[in-house]
Design a protein around this motif. Structure first.
Motif, PDB file in Angstrom:
ATOM      1  N   ASP A 115       0.796  -1.238   0.000  1.00  0.00           N
ATOM      2  CA  ASP A 115       0.000   0.000   0.000  1.00  0.00           C
ATOM      3  C   ASP A 115       0.819   1.274   0.000  1.00  0.00           C
ATOM      4  N   GLY A 116       2.122   1.194   0.260  1.00  0.00           N
ATOM      5  CA  GLY A 116       2.922   2.407   0.341  1.00  0.00           C
ATOM      6  C   GLY A 116       2.492   3.270   1.504  1.00  0.00           C
ATOM      7  N   ARG A 117       2.546   4.579   1.324  1.00  0.00           N
ATOM      8  CA  ARG A 117       2.247   5.491   2.430  1.00  0.00           C
ATOM      9  C   ARG A 117       0.793   5.395   2.903  1.00  0.00           C
ATOM     10  N   LYS A 118      -0.080   4.874   2.059  1.00  0.00           N
ATOM     11  CA  LYS A 118      -1.487   4.758   2.446  1.00  0.00           C
ATOM     12  C   LYS A 118      -1.695   3.793   3.603  1.00  0.00           C
ATOM     13  N   PHE A 119      -0.678   2.951   3.887  1.00  0.00           N
ATOM     14  CA  PHE A 119      -0.842   1.964   4.956  1.00  0.00           C
ATOM     15  C   PHE A 119      -1.114   2.635   6.300  1.00  0.00           C
ATOM     16  N   ALA A 120      -0.666   3.879   6.454  1.00  0.00           N
ATOM     17  CA  ALA A 120      -0.782   4.559   7.746  1.00  0.00           C
ATOM     18  C   ALA A 120      -2.052   5.378   7.873  1.00  0.00           C
ATOM     19  N   GLU A 121      -2.893   5.370   6.862  1.00  0.00           N
ATOM     20  CA  GLU A 121      -4.109   6.176   6.907  1.00  0.00           C
ATOM     21  C   GLU A 121      -5.248   5.380   7.528  1.00  0.00           C
ATOM     22  N   GLY A 122      -6.009   6.046   8.405  1.00  0.00           N
ATOM     23  CA  GLY A 122      -7.083   5.373   9.129  1.00  0.00           C
ATOM     24  C   GLY A 122      -8.444   5.941   8.806  1.00  0.00           C
ATOM     25  N   ALA A 123      -9.454   5.426   9.507  1.00  0.00           N
ATOM     26  CA  ALA A 123     -10.825   5.839   9.238  1.00  0.00           C
ATOM     27  C   ALA A 123     -11.608   6.134  10.512  1.00  0.00           C
ATOM     28  N   ILE A 124     -10.904   6.368  11.624  1.00  0.00           N
ATOM     29  CA  ILE A 124     -11.626   6.591  12.884  1.00  0.00           C
ATOM     30  C   ILE A 124     -12.469   7.852  12.861  1.00  0.00           C
ATOM     31  N   GLY A 125     -12.162   8.774  11.938  1.00  0.00           N
ATOM     32  CA  GLY A 125     -12.941  10.007  11.862  1.00  0.00           C
ATOM     33  C   GLY A 125     -14.305   9.827  11.240  1.00  0.00           C
ATOM     34  N   HIS A 126     -14.466   8.756  10.472  1.00  0.00           N
ATOM     35  CA  HIS A 126     -15.754   8.449   9.826  1.00  0.00           C
ATOM     36  C   HIS A 126     -16.328   9.644   9.075  1.00  0.00           C
TER      37      HIS A 126
ATOM     38  N   THR B   9      -0.232  20.757  11.264  1.00  0.00           N
ATOM     39  CA  THR B   9       0.075  19.340  11.448  1.00  0.00           C
ATOM     40  C   THR B   9      -1.100  18.601  12.065  1.00  0.00           C
ATOM     41  N   LEU B  10      -1.786  19.247  13.007  1.00  0.00           N
ATOM     42  CA  LEU B  10      -2.966  18.611  13.588  1.00  0.00           C
ATOM     43  C   LEU B  10      -4.011  18.361  12.504  1.00  0.00           C
ATOM     44  N   ALA B  11      -4.197  19.320  11.619  1.00  0.00           N
ATOM     45  CA  ALA B  11      -5.141  19.131  10.517  1.00  0.00           C
ATOM     46  C   ALA B  11      -4.717  17.955   9.632  1.00  0.00           C
ATOM     47  N   ASN B  12      -3.423  17.844   9.371  1.00  0.00           N
ATOM     48  CA  ASN B  12      -2.916  16.709   8.583  1.00  0.00           C
ATOM     49  C   ASN B  12      -3.182  15.383   9.285  1.00  0.00           C
ATOM     50  N   LEU B  13      -2.963  15.351  10.597  1.00  0.00           N
ATOM     51  CA  LEU B  13      -3.210  14.133  11.372  1.00  0.00           C
ATOM     52  C   LEU B  13      -4.676  13.728  11.306  1.00  0.00           C
ATOM     53  N   LEU B  14      -5.551  14.701  11.471  1.00  0.00           N
ATOM     54  CA  LEU B  14      -6.986  14.415  11.438  1.00  0.00           C
ATOM     55  C   LEU B  14      -7.410  13.913  10.060  1.00  0.00           C
ATOM     56  N   GLU B  15      -6.872  14.524   9.008  1.00  0.00           N
ATOM     57  CA  GLU B  15      -7.189  14.065   7.656  1.00  0.00           C
ATOM     58  C   GLU B  15      -6.694  12.632   7.440  1.00  0.00           C
ATOM     59  N   SER B  16      -5.515  12.314   7.953  1.00  0.00           N
ATOM     60  CA  SER B  16      -4.975  10.961   7.813  1.00  0.00           C
ATOM     61  C   SER B  16      -5.770   9.942   8.629  1.00  0.00           C
ATOM     62  N   SER B  17      -6.593  10.436   9.544  1.00  0.00           N
ATOM     63  CA  SER B  17      -7.384   9.551  10.409  1.00  0.00           C
ATOM     64  C   SER B  17      -8.851   9.494   9.990  1.00  0.00           C
ATOM     65  N   GLY B  18      -9.168  10.057   8.828  1.00  0.00           N
ATOM     66  CA  GLY B  18     -10.514   9.903   8.303  1.00  0.00           C
ATOM     67  C   GLY B  18     -11.485  11.025   8.602  1.00  0.00           C
ATOM     68  N   PHE B  19     -11.006  12.146   9.127  1.00  0.00           N
ATOM     69  CA  PHE B  19     -11.869  13.309   9.350  1.00  0.00           C
ATOM     70  C   PHE B  19     -11.867  14.195   8.103  1.00  0.00           C
ATOM     71  N   GLU B  20     -12.966  14.911   7.915  1.00  0.00           N
ATOM     72  CA  GLU B  20     -13.028  15.942   6.881  1.00  0.00           C
ATOM     73  C   GLU B  20     -12.661  17.261   7.543  1.00  0.00           C
ATOM     74  N   VAL B  21     -11.556  17.852   7.149  1.00  0.00           N
ATOM     75  CA  VAL B  21     -10.966  18.968   7.894  1.00  0.00           C
ATOM     76  C   VAL B  21     -10.948  20.240   7.049  1.00  0.00           C
TER      77      VAL B  21
END
Length: 556
Positions: free
Chosen positions: A109-120, A150-162
Motif C-alpha cells: 500500500d505504500g504510504r497509504k498503509f498509515a491512513e485510518g478511518a476513525i474520523g468516519h 500538522t494537527l489538521a494533517n493528522l486528522l485528515e490521515s485519520s478519516g476526518f473531513e478537515v
C-alpha cells in the motif's frame, strides 16, 4: 493493529464482567497503548484495573483472568504472549508473523498503509494563528501555525473531513489604533507633529507604511477629516499586513481553506442576531447599563460583559457569534489554537458554546506556550528596540522551513520550547530534523545501490521475512507497523509532537542497525528480506515527515 487487538480485549473484558456489573454501570472503554519500555511487550492496557473498581474485584487477579481469555481467543494468530504486570496492567507481545504481515501491507500500500478511518468523515474545523493584522508574525505565531497545520494533517490521515480557518480580526479598536499609529507617523514625516495614540504600534513597519503613503498620496491625509483619514489608513495598513502574513504562512508551508473576516459578522448582522437569541433564551441580563452573559452558570469565575454601558461590543460578543457561524456551517467539532495568554478565556468560550446548544466536547482549545530563542544555548534578545521582535520570517530564513517546522513540534503544545538557532542549522546527530532526514537519505542510497546491482524493489514483495530475526530488525518492524497507531493516537489526543518522538525513535534504531549490519549481503535471500525492511522504514519515515510538512530528501 491496535484496532484488532482492541476488539479481542473488549470481548474478553465483557466475559470477565458478565453478571458482575451493578445496574447502570457500563464496561470501561478499552484503551490500548504502545509501551514505552520494550521489556513490557509491545502494547498494554489498564482495562482490568478500571473494571476491578466497578465490580469490586482484585485488579491483579482480574488482569490474570483477562490475559488468559485474550490469549486463548487470539489462538496464536497475532500474540506471542500476554503478561500481567504491576497492579494489574495487561501487556501484549506481538508474534513475529504479525509484524511480517504488517510489513507486507506497507510494501503493498505504500504510504497509504498509515491512513485510518476513525474520523468516519466527521467535519472538523481547525482555527489557528488568527493573529491580528496589526504587525508581522513572530516565532510564537510560527509554533501555533505548525501545530495547527500538522494537527489538521493528522486528522485528515485519520478519516476526518478537515477545514483550516484563519479568523481575521479586522473589526474593533486594534485596527483603528493601527490606522492612528500610521497616521501619526505620516504627519511627523510631513513636518506636522502627530499625536501618537495610547497603546499605539511602534514597529519600524509603521514608519515604512507612513513613508509609502506620503510618497504615493502626498498631502491627501493632511487635508482630509482626521477620522476619515485614520479609517482609510487603517484599511490600507491592515491589508498590507495581512498580505505579508499570507505570504509568510505560504512560504512556511501553511495553507488555509478559509480566511474569515470578523467585519463580515457585523456587516451581516450575525453578532446582533446571536445576542438577541441568547437574550431571548435567558442567557443575558442587564445590569449597570451593560449587557452581561451568565457564564458563572457554567464554570466561569464571573459573568462577562457582551455590550458595555457605552454601547460598544466586547470581543466575547463577536467570538460567540463567530462560533455560532462555525456550527451553522455544519462542523461537528471545532478546534481553536490559542496562545497561552488566553488561558482565562477558555471557560467563558466553552460556556458560550454550550449556550448555543452545543456540547462542551464540540469545542476543543489548545493553548500554545512561548518559544525561547537560543543561540548556542544562550538566550536571544526577543526585543531589540521598542516595538521590534524576532519575526517568523527571520527564523525561517536563517534555519530553513524544515528545521523550523520540525523543532516547533518537538515539545507538547502546553510546554515551553527552547529553540536553538545554531543547533537547527547543524548537520549533526544533535539536530533532530537532520538526524531523521539523514536516516531517510541513507535508505535511499542503499536502494540506489541495490538497483545498480540489479535488485529491483518489486522483488521485495515476495521476500522471506522470517529471515529478519535480529532484535534490531524486530524493533524496526515494530516501529513501522506502529505508525498507524501513533497517527491515530496523536490525532485523538491532539498531540502532534508524538510524531517527532516517533521519528526520532525509528531514526535512532535505523542508524544503529545501519552501523552494525549490512543490508546488501552475500546471501541473496537475506538481502531481499532486509531491503523489504528498509523500504518499510523509508515509507514510514516519509509518511510521518509528510504529515509534519517536512521534506524527505533522497540525498544529503
Amino acid at each position: 493493529m491496535r484496532g484488532s487487538l482492541s476488539k479481542i480485549v473488549a470481548s474478553a473484558l465483557n466475559d470477565c464482567a458478565e453478571g458482575k456489573l451493578p445496574s447502570g454501570i457500563d464496561l470501561p472503554p478499552v484503551v490500548i497503548e504502545l509501551t514505552r519500555d520494550r521489556r513490557f511487550g509491545d502494547y498494554s492496557t489498564n482495562a482490568a484495573m478500571i473494571l476491578s473498581s466497578r465490580i469490586n474485584a482484585n485488579p491483579r487477579a482480574l488482569a490474570a483472568d483477562l490475559a488468559e481469555r485474550i490469549f486463548k481467543a487470539d489462538g496464536g494468530r497475532t500474540l506471542e504472549k500476554v503478561d500481567v504486570a504491576g497492579p494489574g496492567f495487561v501487556n501484549f507481545t506481538m508474534a513475529a508473523s504479525c509484524w511480517a504481515r504488517a510489513l507486507r501491507t506497507v510494501l503493498r500500500d505504500g504510504r497509504k498503509f498509515a491512513e485510518g478511518a476513525i474520523g468516519h468523515g466527521k467535519k472538523v474545523m481547525v482555527e489557528f494563528v488568527s493573529a491580528n493584522p496589526t504587525g508581522p508574525l513572530h516565532v510564537g505565531h510560527g509554533r501555533g501555525a505548525v501545530l495547527g497545520d500538522t494537527l489538521a494533517n493528522l486528522l485528515e490521515s485519520s478519516g476526518f473531513e478537515v477545514k483550516r480557518e484563519y479568523y481575521v480580526n479586522d473589526a474593533g479598536n486594534q485596527i483603528r489604533t493601527l490606522g492612528h499609529s500610521v497616521y501619526a507617523r505620516y504627519l511627523d514625516l510631513s513636518g506636522e507633529p502627530g499625536t501618537f495614540p495610547e497603546g499605539g504600534y511602534l514597529g519600524e513597519y509603521i514608519k515604512e507604511f507612513a513613508l509609502d503613503l506620503l510618497n504615493t498620496a502626498g498631502d491627501k491625509y493632511r487635508v482630509m477629516d482626521k477620522d476619515e483619514a485614520i479609517d482609510e489608513i487603517a484599511g490600507y495598513a491592515a491589508g498590507r499586513i495581512l498580505k505579508d502574513i499570507r505570504e509568510d504562512l505560504e512560504e512556511f508551508g501553511v495553507r488555509f481553506d478559509v480566511w474569515f473576516s470578523e467585519k463580515e459578522l457585523f456587516d451581516g448582522g450575525e453578532v446582533r442576531e446571536t445576542l438577541e437569541s441568547l437574550e431571548n433564551e435567558g442567557y443575558l441580563y442587564r445590569d449597570e447599563g451593560a449587557l452581561w452573559f451568565r457564564s458563572t452558570d457554567d464554570d466561569d469565575d464571573k459573568d462577562r460583559v457582551v455590550i458595555k454601558a457605552d454601547g460598544s461590543l466586547t470581543y466575547f460578543a463577536s467570538d460567540v457569534a463567530y462560533h455560532r457561524n462555525k456550527f451553522n456551517r455544519g462542523f461537528d467539532r471545532v478546534i481553536n489554537i490559542w496562545g497561552a495568554d488566553h488561558h482565562g478565556y477558555v471557560a467563558r468560550m466553552k460556556a458560550g458554546v454550550r449556550a448555543l446548544g452545543r456540547s462542551s466536547d464540540d469545542i476543543q482549545i489548545l493553548l500554545v506556550q512561548l518559544v525561547n530563542l537560543l543561540r548556542k544555548g544562550k538566550p536571544v534578545a526577543m526585543s531589540t528596540r521598542a516595538g521590534e521582535f524576532v519575526t517568523l520570517r527571520e527564523v525561517r530564513n536563517e534555519v530553513g522551513r524544515d528545521a523550523a517546522r520540525f523543532i516547533f513540534l518537538t515539545r507538547k503544545a502546553d510546554s515551553k520550547l527552547d529553540f536553538d538557532l545554531e543547533l537547527a542549522k547543524e548537520r549533526s546527530n544533535d539536530n533532530p530534523v537532520f538526524y531523521v532526514q539523514y536516516a531517510h537519505a541513507r535508505i535511499c542510497s542503499i536502494l540506489r545501490n541495490a538497483r545498480d546491482n540489479g535488485i529491483r524493489e518489486s522483488a521485495c514483495a515476495g521476500a522471506d521475512l522470517s529471515l529478519l530475526s535480529l532484535p534490531e530488525e524486530r524493533e524496526l518492524l515494530r516501529h513501522v507497523a506502529s505508525l498507524p497507531d501513533v497517527i491515530e493516537g496523536a490525532a485523538l489526543a491532539m498531540e502532534p509532537h508524538r510524531l517527532t518522538t516517533y521519528l526520532n525513535a525509528i531514526a535512532a534504531t535505523w542508524h544503529s542497525y545501519y552501523n552494525h549490519h549490512r543490508v546488501l549481503t552475500d546471501d541473496p535471500d537475506l538481502t531481499v528480506a532486509r531491503l523489504a525492511l528498509v523500504i518499510g522504514v523509508r515509507t514510514a519515515i516519509a509518511k510521518a515527515l509528510s504529515i509534519l510538512g517536512v521534506s524527505a530528501p533522497e540525498r544529503m
